[in-house]
Design a protein around this motif. Structure first.
Motif, short mmCIF file in Angstrom:
data_model
loop_
_atom_site.label_atom_id
_atom_site.label_comp_id
_atom_site.label_asym_id
_atom_site.label_seq_id
_atom_site.Cartn_x
_atom_site.Cartn_y
_atom_site.Cartn_z
N GLU A 39 0.78 -1.21 -0.11
CA GLU A 39 0.02 -0.11 0.13
C GLU A 39 0.94 1.23 -0.10
O GLU A 39 0.45 2.27 -0.70
N ALA A 40 1.84 1.23 0.78
CA ALA A 40 2.86 2.47 0.96
C ALA A 40 3.49 2.67 -0.58
O ALA A 40 3.49 3.71 -1.21
N LEU A 41 3.94 1.67 -1.12
CA LEU A 41 4.56 1.81 -2.64
C LEU A 41 3.41 2.28 -3.47
O LEU A 41 4.00 3.10 -4.13
N TYR A 48 4.42 9.81 -7.71
CA TYR A 48 5.70 9.77 -8.52
C TYR A 48 5.23 9.91 -10.00
O TYR A 48 5.93 10.58 -10.93
N CYS A 49 4.46 9.30 -10.36
CA CYS A 49 3.74 9.12 -11.92
C CYS A 49 2.78 10.21 -12.26
O CYS A 49 2.22 9.97 -13.35
N PHE A 50 2.30 11.02 -11.38
CA PHE A 50 1.32 12.05 -11.43
C PHE A 50 0.00 11.37 -11.52
O PHE A 50 -0.69 11.75 -12.62
N SER A 51 -0.48 10.32 -11.02
CA SER A 51 -1.61 9.31 -11.34
C SER A 51 -2.57 9.49 -10.06
O SER A 51 -1.92 9.39 -8.98
N LYS A 52 -3.70 9.37 -10.11
CA LYS A 52 -4.44 9.16 -9.03
C LYS A 52 -4.22 7.76 -8.26
O LYS A 52 -4.07 7.90 -6.93
N HIS A 53 -4.18 6.92 -8.87
CA HIS A 53 -4.17 5.28 -7.93
C HIS A 53 -2.95 4.49 -8.55
O HIS A 53 -2.58 4.84 -10.03
N ALA A 54 -2.69 3.56 -7.87
CA ALA A 54 -1.66 2.61 -8.40
C ALA A 54 -2.21 1.29 -7.74
O ALA A 54 -2.28 1.12 -6.41
N VAL A 55 -1.79 0.25 -8.49
CA VAL A 55 -2.12 -1.29 -7.96
C VAL A 55 -1.04 -2.00 -8.14
O VAL A 55 -0.46 -2.44 -9.41
N GLY A 56 -0.39 -2.55 -7.08
CA GLY A 56 0.63 -3.31 -7.38
C GLY A 56 0.27 -4.61 -7.71
O GLY A 56 -0.62 -5.27 -7.21
N VAL A 57 0.97 -5.23 -8.74
CA VAL A 57 0.83 -6.61 -9.23
C VAL A 57 2.07 -7.34 -9.51
O VAL A 57 3.14 -6.96 -8.91
N ALA A 240 5.22 -8.39 -0.60
CA ALA A 240 5.58 -7.27 0.33
C ALA A 240 7.10 -6.96 0.32
O ALA A 240 7.55 -5.85 0.13
N ILE A 241 7.95 -7.96 -0.09
CA ILE A 241 9.36 -7.77 -0.04
C ILE A 241 9.83 -6.88 -1.32
O ILE A 241 10.56 -6.05 -1.24
N GLN A 242 9.04 -7.37 -2.31
CA GLN A 242 9.33 -6.61 -3.56
C GLN A 242 8.85 -5.24 -3.44
O GLN A 242 9.60 -4.30 -3.70
N ALA A 243 7.84 -5.07 -2.84
CA ALA A 243 7.26 -3.61 -2.60
C ALA A 243 8.21 -2.64 -1.83
O ALA A 243 8.56 -1.72 -2.05
N LEU A 250 13.16 3.70 -4.96
CA LEU A 250 12.22 4.96 -5.60
C LEU A 250 13.07 6.22 -5.04
O LEU A 250 13.00 6.99 -5.73
N LYS A 251 13.40 6.06 -3.99
CA LYS A 251 13.87 7.36 -3.31
C LYS A 251 15.42 7.89 -3.99
O LYS A 251 15.60 8.77 -4.16
N PHE A 252 16.15 6.75 -4.83
CA PHE A 252 17.36 7.08 -5.43
C PHE A 252 16.92 7.13 -7.01
O PHE A 252 17.81 7.52 -7.90
#
Ligand code: PLP
Length: 378
Positions: A39-41, A48-57, A240-243, A250-252
């Motif tokens: 959820e945090a990612l 970061y992508c200027f988008s409203k939502h994101a869904v990790g898959v 979770a580990i990948q996220a 992402l910070k870098f």
């Protein structure tokens, strides 16, 4: 000197402590699938992508697949895309039972040609147009496709736009970010992408609340609530580990992107003074934030021989992609032949990706260009 195509080991050394800390936290928690790290990612990447939502898959491929499923694209439908991309772009269209229709690429950027798109749709019969549901432009090598005309054509014919942004996280087109312009943006965290996980992973961005809800349900077998299935989804979950690892990276990302852009600039400088202008065609940078997932040159002559020569000199290169998709065996039922998409076919025969990863040194880049000079006898 060794110059690998990509060197992930040095990147790992620079972030190792943080990664080990978060992985230990996750091991202690024994919370492995979806949950707070995912959820945090999702929040971070949507921003970061200027988008409203994101869904990790589960991968970039699954990002494409689940987007097509959320759009209800199936056996009656057709979808336009480029023949010059990684297989998954068109493979996903086939996997939902739809038919891919290819449109050739622009010779400068290797991205789908808006004129070609317009012409292809104009040439369709009314019945064919009724079957056409979506277009999947690919932001190849880290540079956005020419989205304004593509979006205009899509609006005119009522098509959904699924951006394949697997190679383009943070790439921009007229102040807009990859993944925020279409109905869906599909990202990959495959380790060789600019933002790579420690395994497979992917993400879909969308600014539609309805598609967001549907993607989240499809990701868990179409269950809503648990064990009640109104849709047939799949297991498209992100670990979770990948996220957590992608969140750290992402910070870098912006500093790594700047290093890639600087390496691209340095190559241009080295090639400009190399006497290779007649032999080596450099990538054309049209959009203002090209993130250089790949730096791909084009060689009119002896591309494959050069590749072997560089390999002997310890320099890694790659051909993205040697067989355009319309000529792949699995698409033989689409009845294409050589000559159908000449720009893509030419690119497949002449393009070569050089190392451009952030940690590449000046010496290494000089060595690469010197070896190319030596090969062509300049
Ligand atoms: C990498 C890639 C994909 C697939 O991503 P995976 O995470 O490997 O499944 C799709 N499209 C393009 C253009 C890619 O480069």
């Amino acid at each position: 000197m060794k110059v690998p195509l990509l060197d992930l080991k040095s990147q790992y050394q620079s972030i190792k402590e943080e990664i080990l800390k978060v992985t230990e936290e996750i091991f202690e928690s024994q919370y492995f699938i979806l949950g707070p790290w995912v959820e945090a990612l999702e929040k971070e990447i949507a921003g970061y992508c200027f988008s409203k939502h994101a869904v990790g898959v589960s991968s970039g491929t699954d990002a494409l697949l689940i987007s097509l499923m959320a759009a209800d694209i199936g056996p009656q439908d057709t979808v336009i895309t480029t023949p010059y991309t990684f297989f998954a772009t068109a493979g996903s269209i086939s996997r939902v039972g739809a038919r891919p229709i290819f449109v050739d690429v622009d010779p400068d950027t290797y991205n789908i040609s808006p004129e070609g798109l317009d012409n292809a749709i104009a040439a369709m019969t009314g019945k064919e147009r009724a079957r056409l549901r979506a277009v999947i432009p690919v932001h190849l090598y880290g540079q956005c496709a020419d989205m304004d005309p593509i979006l205009k054509i899509a609006a005119e014919y009522n098509l959904l736009v699924i951006e394949d942004a697997a190679q383009a996280v943070g790439a921009e087109y007229r102040e807009k970010r990859a993944g925020s312009m279409g109905d869906f943006g599909c990202f990959s965290f495959f380790p060789s992408k600019n933002l790579g996980a420690f395994g497979d992973g992917g993400l879909v961005t969308t600014s539609s609340d309805d598609f967001y809800d549907k993607l989240r349900i499809l990701r868990v077998h179409g269950a809503h609530p648990k064990y009640y299935h109104s849709l047939t989804g799949g297991n498209f979950r992100l670990d979770a580990i990948q996220a957590a690892i992608v969140s750290i990276k992402l910070k870098f990302l912006d500093s790594w992107t700047r290093a890639r852009q600087e390496n691209a600039r340095k190559y241009r400088e080295l090639f400009a003074s190399s006497g290779l202008a007649d032999v080596v065609r450099l990538p054309v940078e049209k959009e203002n934030r090209h993130i250089y997932n790949q730096f791909v040159i084009s060689l009119e002559e002896k591309r494959d021989e050069l590749r072997l020569f560089l390999d002997d000199a310890g320099i890694g290169t790659e051909v993205y992609y040697p067989v355009p998709l319309h000529l792949q065996k699995c698409f033989s039922d689409l009845d294409h032949k050589k000559g159908d998409f000449p720009v893509a076919e030419h690119a497949a025969l002449h393009s070569l990706a050089l190392p451009v990863y952030p940690e590449l040194s000046d010496d290494q880049q000089e060595y690469v260009v010197d070896k190319i000079k030596a090969f062509y006898g300049c």
